[in-house]
Design a protein around this motif. Structure first.
Motif, PDB file in Angstrom:
ATOM      1  N   LEU A 101       0.855  -1.187   0.000  1.00 34.94           N
ATOM      2  CA  LEU A 101       0.000   0.000   0.000  1.00 34.94           C
ATOM      3  C   LEU A 101       0.890   1.236   0.000  1.00 34.94           C
ATOM      4  CD1 LEU A 101      -2.898   1.274   0.345  1.00 34.94           C
ATOM      5  CD2 LEU A 101      -2.321   1.440   2.757  1.00 34.94           C
ATOM      6  N   GLU A 102       0.569   2.169  -0.856  1.00 37.81           N
ATOM      7  CA  GLU A 102       1.246   3.463  -0.861  1.00 37.81           C
ATOM      8  C   GLU A 102       0.208   4.516  -0.521  1.00 37.81           C
ATOM      9  OE1 GLU A 102       3.465   4.099  -4.452  1.00 37.81           O
ATOM     10  OE2 GLU A 102       4.414   2.135  -4.323  1.00 37.81           O
ATOM     11  N   THR A 103       0.622   5.494   0.284  1.00 40.67           N
ATOM     12  CA  THR A 103      -0.359   6.483   0.737  1.00 40.67           C
ATOM     13  C   THR A 103      -0.967   7.263  -0.423  1.00 40.67           C
ATOM     14  OG1 THR A 103       1.460   7.981   1.269  1.00 40.67           O
ATOM     15  CG2 THR A 103       0.491   6.763   3.089  1.00 40.67           C
ATOM     16  N   ASN A 104      -0.243   7.371  -1.542  1.00 40.33           N
ATOM     17  CA  ASN A 104      -0.847   8.073  -2.684  1.00 40.33           C
ATOM     18  C   ASN A 104      -2.068   7.325  -3.214  1.00 40.33           C
ATOM     19  OD1 ASN A 104       0.501   5.975  -3.946  1.00 40.33           O
ATOM     20  ND2 ASN A 104       1.241   7.224  -5.647  1.00 40.33           N
ATOM     21  N   GLN A 105      -2.165   6.010  -2.913  1.00 40.77           N
ATOM     22  CA  GLN A 105      -3.309   5.214  -3.357  1.00 40.77           C
ATOM     23  C   GLN A 105      -4.573   5.561  -2.570  1.00 40.77           C
ATOM     24  OE1 GLN A 105      -1.591   1.370  -2.726  1.00 40.77           O
ATOM     25  NE2 GLN A 105      -0.636   1.312  -4.734  1.00 40.77           N
ATOM     26  N   VAL A 106      -4.406   6.131  -1.402  1.00 42.91           N
ATOM     27  CA  VAL A 106      -5.556   6.515  -0.577  1.00 42.91           C
ATOM     28  C   VAL A 106      -5.511   8.020  -0.262  1.00 42.91           C
ATOM     29  CG1 VAL A 106      -6.011   4.250   0.425  1.00 42.91           C
ATOM     30  CG2 VAL A 106      -4.343   5.748   1.520  1.00 42.91           C
TER      31      VAL A 106
ATOM     32  N   ALA B 109     -13.876   2.799  -1.264  1.00 40.90           N
ATOM     33  CA  ALA B 109     -14.259   1.765  -2.230  1.00 40.90           C
ATOM     34  C   ALA B 109     -13.581   2.014  -3.572  1.00 40.90           C
ATOM     35  CB  ALA B 109     -15.776   1.720  -2.392  1.00 40.90           C
ATOM     36  N   TYR B 110     -13.512   3.270  -3.962  1.00 38.65           N
ATOM     37  CA  TYR B 110     -12.856   3.628  -5.227  1.00 38.65           C
ATOM     38  C   TYR B 110     -11.364   3.295  -5.171  1.00 38.65           C
ATOM     39  CZ  TYR B 110     -11.203   6.429  -9.151  1.00 38.65           C
ATOM     40  OH  TYR B 110     -10.611   6.845 -10.322  1.00 38.65           O
ATOM     41  N   ALA B 111     -10.711   3.659  -4.065  1.00 44.69           N
ATOM     42  CA  ALA B 111      -9.281   3.367  -3.917  1.00 44.69           C
ATOM     43  C   ALA B 111      -9.039   1.860  -3.942  1.00 44.69           C
ATOM     44  CB  ALA B 111      -8.746   3.973  -2.625  1.00 44.69           C
ATOM     45  N   ALA B 112      -9.901   1.098  -3.267  1.00 49.89           N
ATOM     46  CA  ALA B 112      -9.749  -0.359  -3.227  1.00 49.89           C
ATOM     47  C   ALA B 112      -9.990  -0.981  -4.597  1.00 49.89           C
ATOM     48  CB  ALA B 112     -10.697  -0.956  -2.189  1.00 49.89           C
TER      49      ALA B 112
ATOM     50  N   ALA C 145      -4.146  -3.369  -2.900  1.00 50.23           N
ATOM     51  CA  ALA C 145      -3.463  -3.122  -1.627  1.00 50.23           C
ATOM     52  C   ALA C 145      -4.260  -2.198  -0.705  1.00 50.23           C
ATOM     53  CB  ALA C 145      -2.078  -2.545  -1.881  1.00 50.23           C
ATOM     54  N   ALA C 146      -5.185  -1.415  -1.255  1.00 49.04           N
ATOM     55  CA  ALA C 146      -5.985  -0.486  -0.449  1.00 49.04           C
ATOM     56  C   ALA C 146      -7.207  -1.165   0.176  1.00 49.04           C
ATOM     57  CB  ALA C 146      -6.426   0.703  -1.302  1.00 49.04           C
TER      58      ALA C 146
ATOM     59  N   ILE D 260      -2.429   3.959  12.121  1.00 50.25           N
ATOM     60  CA  ILE D 260      -2.152   2.957  11.081  1.00 50.25           C
ATOM     61  C   ILE D 260      -1.125   3.493  10.090  1.00 50.25           C
ATOM     62  CG2 ILE D 260      -3.135   1.729   9.098  1.00 50.25           C
ATOM     63  CD1 ILE D 260      -5.763   1.498  10.777  1.00 50.25           C
ATOM     64  N   ILE D 261      -1.332   4.714   9.621  1.00 45.40           N
ATOM     65  CA  ILE D 261      -0.414   5.312   8.646  1.00 45.40           C
ATOM     66  C   ILE D 261       0.975   5.505   9.261  1.00 45.40           C
ATOM     67  CG2 ILE D 261       0.038   7.351   7.208  1.00 45.40           C
ATOM     68  CD1 ILE D 261      -2.205   5.467   6.153  1.00 45.40           C
ATOM     69  N   ALA D 262       1.049   5.892  10.537  1.00 46.55           N
ATOM     70  CA  ALA D 262       2.336   6.078  11.201  1.00 46.55           C
ATOM     71  C   ALA D 262       3.119   4.762  11.254  1.00 46.55           C
ATOM     72  CB  ALA D 262       2.136   6.619  12.613  1.00 46.55           C
ATOM     73  N   TYR D 263       2.456   3.666  11.637  1.00 45.97           N
ATOM     74  CA  TYR D 263       3.140   2.374  11.690  1.00 45.97           C
ATOM     75  C   TYR D 263       3.461   1.844  10.288  1.00 45.97           C
ATOM     76  CZ  TYR D 263       2.767   1.944  16.737  1.00 45.97           C
ATOM     77  OH  TYR D 263       2.919   2.137  18.085  1.00 45.97           O
TER      78      TYR D 263
END
Length: 159
Positions: A70-75, A110-113, A118-119, A149-152
């Protein structure tokens, strides 16, 4: 001409590598299911999610999302929308004015997934959490969950 064989590393049998991957996937799915179960069983909204449990879950789930690539740009649209709502709520203090937008975060997930497999685990967890947001305090706990979650995820090398 004899067929050339690809050299293999005898210290790492191929079957063990796939077993390791399967175990990591199972553990990740287990933590995803555990978080969702915990959230669904909360008696009085997301604000009752014990903070120590939330952090423990995030500590396990973040690395799983990294492992899923998962990359944060994906969400990013989802993260940006949450931050915008957080700012709006801080400014007005009126939950009713942002409640509709909070519920509309689910389609963004839902769109990101749909665009990136990975999202999907993050989408499943956050959708369950959004269903439990009925007050300002619930939304604040949603933000804490997401930020943890994002921090870890990033701490394990996620981008």
């Amino acid at each position: 001409m004899p067929e050339l064989k690809k050299p293999s590393n005898p210290s790492i049998p191929q079957t063990n590598m796939s077993k390791t991957q399967n175990t990591a996937d199972e553990n990740g799915k287990n933590i995803e299911n555990e978080i969702i179960k915990t959230i669904k069983n909360l008696p009085d909204g997301l604000k009752t999610y014990p903070i120590r449990d939330l952090v423990k879950h995030a500590e396990e789930f973040g690395p799983y999302l990294k492992q899923q690539r998962l990359e944060t740009n994906q969400v990013r649209k989802f993260l940006d929308a949450v931050n915008r709502l957080k700012a709006d709520l801080a400014e007005t203090g009126e939950f009713a004015k942002v409640e509709t937008e909070i519920v509309l975060l689910k389609p963004k997930l839902a769109y990101a997934a749909a665009r990136q497999r990975a999202a999907k685990p993050l989408g499943e967890v956050m959708s369950a959490a959004i269903d439990k947001v009925h007050s300002k305090e619930d939304f604040e706990r949603l933000v804490q969950l997401l930020e943890s979650i994002i921090a870890y995820h990033k701490a394990k090398g996620g981008k």
